[in-house]
Motif scaffolding. Sequence first.
Motif, PDB file in Angstrom:
ATOM      1  N   LYS A   1       0.955  -1.137  -0.074  1.00 49.81           N
ATOM      2  CA  LYS A   1       0.137   0.094  -0.075  1.00 49.81           C
ATOM      3  C   LYS A   1       0.929   1.337   0.124  1.00 49.81           C
ATOM      4  O   LYS A   1       1.977   1.320   0.499  1.00 49.81           O
ATOM      5  N   GLY A   2       0.465   2.320  -0.642  1.00 51.16           N
ATOM      6  CA  GLY A   2       1.035   3.449  -0.683  1.00 51.16           C
ATOM      7  C   GLY A   2       1.666   3.826  -1.706  1.00 51.16           C
ATOM      8  O   GLY A   2       2.381   3.155  -2.571  1.00 51.16           O
ATOM      9  N   SER A   3       1.873   5.101  -2.089  1.00 49.56           N
ATOM     10  CA  SER A   3       2.617   5.516  -3.502  1.00 49.56           C
ATOM     11  C   SER A   3       3.808   5.426  -3.814  1.00 49.56           C
ATOM     12  O   SER A   3       4.500   5.260  -4.922  1.00 49.56           O
ATOM     13  N   GLY A   4       4.513   4.991  -2.778  1.00 48.93           N
ATOM     14  CA  GLY A   4       6.089   4.821  -2.716  1.00 48.93           C
ATOM     15  C   GLY A   4       6.523   3.694  -2.779  1.00 48.93           C
ATOM     16  O   GLY A   4       7.664   3.380  -3.113  1.00 48.93           O
ATOM     17  N   PHE A   5       5.538   2.514  -3.323  1.00 51.28           N
ATOM     18  CA  PHE A   5       5.875   1.282  -3.226  1.00 51.28           C
ATOM     19  C   PHE A   5       5.338   0.771  -4.560  1.00 51.28           C
ATOM     20  O   PHE A   5       4.417   0.928  -5.164  1.00 51.28           O
ATOM     21  N   ASP A   6       6.213  -0.243  -5.255  1.00 51.44           N
ATOM     22  CA  ASP A   6       5.785  -0.960  -6.366  1.00 51.44           C
ATOM     23  C   ASP A   6       5.096  -2.235  -6.063  1.00 51.44           C
ATOM     24  O   ASP A   6       5.556  -3.126  -5.253  1.00 51.44           O
ATOM     25  N   THR A   7       4.198  -2.757  -6.844  1.00 54.58           N
ATOM     26  CA  THR A   7       3.583  -4.045  -7.154  1.00 54.58           C
ATOM     27  C   THR A   7       4.777  -4.986  -7.580  1.00 54.58           C
ATOM     28  O   THR A   7       5.169  -4.558  -8.826  1.00 54.58           O
ATOM     29  N   GLU A   8       4.658  -6.177  -7.295  1.00 52.91           N
ATOM     30  CA  GLU A   8       5.740  -7.119  -7.791  1.00 52.91           C
ATOM     31  C   GLU A   8       5.095  -8.478  -7.984  1.00 52.91           C
ATOM     32  O   GLU A   8       4.221  -8.860  -7.207  1.00 52.91           O
ATOM     33  N   HIS A   9       5.530  -9.146  -9.157  1.00 53.34           N
ATOM     34  CA  HIS A   9       5.086 -10.609  -9.489  1.00 53.34           C
ATOM     35  C   HIS A   9       6.364 -11.606  -9.466  1.00 53.34           C
ATOM     36  O   HIS A   9       7.392 -11.109 -10.053  1.00 53.34           O
ATOM     37  N   ARG A  10       6.282 -12.581  -8.710  1.00 56.62           N
ATOM     38  CA  ARG A  10       7.306 -13.569  -8.743  1.00 56.62           C
ATOM     39  C   ARG A  10       6.687 -14.984  -8.812  1.00 56.62           C
ATOM     40  O   ARG A  10       5.610 -15.366  -8.312  1.00 56.62           O
ATOM     41  N   LEU A  11       7.718 -15.803  -9.385  1.00 59.24           N
ATOM     42  CA  LEU A  11       7.110 -17.277  -9.547  1.00 59.24           C
ATOM     43  C   LEU A  11       7.104 -17.716  -8.157  1.00 59.24           C
ATOM     44  O   LEU A  11       7.993 -17.534  -7.179  1.00 59.24           O
ATOM     45  N   ALA A  12       6.090 -18.794  -7.867  1.00 55.36           N
ATOM     46  CA  ALA A  12       5.828 -19.390  -6.635  1.00 55.36           C
ATOM     47  C   ALA A  12       5.339 -20.943  -6.687  1.00 55.36           C
ATOM     48  O   ALA A  12       4.930 -21.089  -7.927  1.00 55.36           O
ATOM     49  N   LEU A  13       5.767 -21.613  -5.832  1.00 54.32           N
ATOM     50  CA  LEU A  13       5.459 -23.000  -5.749  1.00 54.32           C
ATOM     51  C   LEU A  13       5.032 -23.386  -4.520  1.00 54.32           C
ATOM     52  O   LEU A  13       5.475 -23.102  -3.337  1.00 54.32           O
ATOM     53  N   SER A  14       3.883 -24.459  -4.317  1.00 53.24           N
ATOM     54  CA  SER A  14       3.264 -24.798  -3.250  1.00 53.24           C
ATOM     55  C   SER A  14       3.440 -26.357  -2.821  1.00 53.24           C
ATOM     56  O   SER A  14       2.740 -27.004  -4.100  1.00 53.24           O
ATOM     57  N   LEU A  15       3.713 -26.934  -1.858  1.00 46.75           N
ATOM     58  CA  LEU A  15       3.656 -28.374  -1.999  1.00 46.75           C
ATOM     59  C   LEU A  15       2.862 -28.449  -0.532  1.00 46.75           C
ATOM     60  O   LEU A  15       3.303 -27.842   0.700  1.00 46.75           O
ATOM     61  N   GLY A  16       2.236 -29.371  -0.371  1.00 48.35           N
ATOM     62  CA  GLY A  16       1.433 -29.578   0.824  1.00 48.35           C
ATOM     63  C   GLY A  16       0.826 -30.915   0.839  1.00 48.35           C
ATOM     64  O   GLY A  16       0.820 -31.902   0.036  1.00 48.35           O
ATOM     65  N   GLY A  17      -0.030 -31.218   1.712  1.00 53.96           N
ATOM     66  CA  GLY A  17      -0.804 -32.597   2.042  1.00 53.96           C
ATOM     67  C   GLY A  17      -2.201 -32.003   3.012  1.00 53.96           C
ATOM     68  O   GLY A  17      -2.120 -30.964   3.786  1.00 53.96           O
ATOM     69  N   GLY A  18      -3.045 -33.017   3.167  1.00 56.98           N
ATOM     70  CA  GLY A  18      -3.780 -32.879   4.189  1.00 56.98           C
ATOM     71  C   GLY A  18      -4.926 -33.930   4.130  1.00 56.98           C
ATOM     72  O   GLY A  18      -4.542 -35.037   3.632  1.00 56.98           O
ATOM     73  N   TYR A  19      -6.185 -33.787   4.724  1.00 54.85           N
ATOM     74  CA  TYR A  19      -7.035 -34.872   4.679  1.00 54.85           C
ATOM     75  C   TYR A  19      -8.573 -34.309   4.160  1.00 54.85           C
ATOM     76  O   TYR A  19      -8.832 -33.091   4.669  1.00 54.85           O
ATOM     77  N   GLN A  20      -9.193 -35.128   3.597  1.00 51.63           N
ATOM     78  CA  GLN A  20     -10.665 -34.764   3.143  1.00 51.63           C
ATOM     79  C   GLN A  20     -11.428 -35.673   3.883  1.00 51.63           C
ATOM     80  O   GLN A  20     -11.562 -36.817   3.642  1.00 51.63           O
ATOM     81  N   PHE A  21     -12.408 -35.379   4.908  1.00 52.07           N
ATOM     82  CA  PHE A  21     -13.425 -35.988   5.494  1.00 52.07           C
ATOM     83  C   PHE A  21     -14.783 -36.090   4.833  1.00 52.07           C
ATOM     84  O   PHE A  21     -15.422 -35.018   4.338  1.00 52.07           O
ATOM     85  N   LEU A  22     -15.126 -37.291   4.448  1.00 53.93           N
ATOM     86  CA  LEU A  22     -16.523 -37.407   3.657  1.00 53.93           C
ATOM     87  C   LEU A  22     -17.645 -37.009   4.481  1.00 53.93           C
ATOM     88  O   LEU A  22     -17.886 -37.868   5.508  1.00 53.93           O
ATOM     89  N   LEU A  23     -18.384 -36.089   4.224  1.00 54.82           N
ATOM     90  CA  LEU A  23     -19.796 -35.786   5.023  1.00 54.82           C
ATOM     91  C   LEU A  23     -20.789 -36.306   4.251  1.00 54.82           C
ATOM     92  O   LEU A  23     -21.705 -36.996   4.744  1.00 54.82           O
ATOM     93  N   ASN A  24     -21.001 -36.118   2.844  1.00 55.47           N
ATOM     94  CA  ASN A  24     -21.907 -36.943   1.971  1.00 55.47           C
ATOM     95  C   ASN A  24     -21.280 -36.939   0.643  1.00 55.47           C
ATOM     96  O   ASN A  24     -20.164 -36.415   0.247  1.00 55.47           O
ATOM     97  N   ASP A  25     -22.132 -37.224  -0.241  1.00 59.27           N
ATOM     98  CA  ASP A  25     -21.405 -37.290  -1.445  1.00 59.27           C
ATOM     99  C   ASP A  25     -21.338 -36.124  -2.209  1.00 59.27           C
ATOM    100  O   ASP A  25     -20.443 -36.143  -3.032  1.00 59.27           O
ATOM    101  N   SER A  26     -21.951 -35.072  -1.823  1.00 60.21           N
ATOM    102  CA  SER A  26     -21.452 -33.867  -2.480  1.00 60.21           C
ATOM    103  C   SER A  26     -20.752 -32.909  -1.497  1.00 60.21           C
ATOM    104  O   SER A  26     -20.534 -31.636  -1.939  1.00 60.21           O
ATOM    105  N   LEU A  27     -20.427 -33.240  -0.439  1.00 65.38           N
ATOM    106  CA  LEU A  27     -19.811 -32.468   0.563  1.00 65.38           C
ATOM    107  C   LEU A  27     -18.475 -33.042   1.327  1.00 65.38           C
ATOM    108  O   LEU A  27     -18.675 -34.193   1.589  1.00 65.38           O
ATOM    109  N   ARG A  28     -17.408 -32.403   1.348  1.00 63.32           N
ATOM    110  CA  ARG A  28     -16.261 -32.865   2.162  1.00 63.32           C
ATOM    111  C   ARG A  28     -15.843 -31.620   3.124  1.00 63.32           C
ATOM    112  O   ARG A  28     -15.902 -30.466   2.906  1.00 63.32           O
TER     113      ARG A  28
END
Length: 208
Positions: free
Chosen positions: A135-162
């Motif tokens: 934020k602020g006029s004295g700063f520039d917006t920047e775009h950089r390459l990014a990588l995300s690695l992860g894991g987790g768990y999906q709990f089955l609630l019903n056929d259409s909801l996790r």
Amino acid sequence: MSFRQLFILTTALSLISSPVAADFGITPFAGYRMGSSIDIESASASTKDQIKFKDSVSQGIVLNFDLPEAGKQGELYFGRQDTSAKLDSGLFTTGAQATDVTIYQLQFGGLYFPGRKTHGGFASGVLGVTRLEPKGSGFDTEHRLALSLGGGYQFLLNDSLRLRLDLRGIYTALDSGGSVLCSGGCELTYRSSGYLQIEAGAGLVLRF
């Protein structure tokens, strides 16, 4: 092209290119991001310091579509974090000790369930871009390459909801020697190849 337009275009292309018979999942999520700092020094290399991003909440949306091979999905990840960047000592060239920053990620990749189902434990990997928007006029917006690695768990609630729980590491690459978030006349440069954030999140997967 704005970041919002890029997100809409990427979403549309991912849906168009996905298999016709595939099922889709939409997951609005909320999370918390922790840890990250950038080593910097002045252009003359006479002073060294660190910029630290404040730990804060994050939110976003994940889109998934089933691939022909059971247990595999395409994944489009969009995340946002409102935080602040603080210099350990000294000042930014604008005279501010800290500045508010919004960090966006737009990434595409895949998700894998070892059980060959659409719920249970999973691993994920996505690649894309990070947008640093100070934020602020004295700063520039920047775009950089990014990588995300992860894991987790999906709990089955019903056929259409996790219930989806995620833990991911988000690495944003930086150009060593590049300027730091500030427009013309900036005397601070990166002395780091990148920074890592850890995000823990939870969301409801709506399947259709």
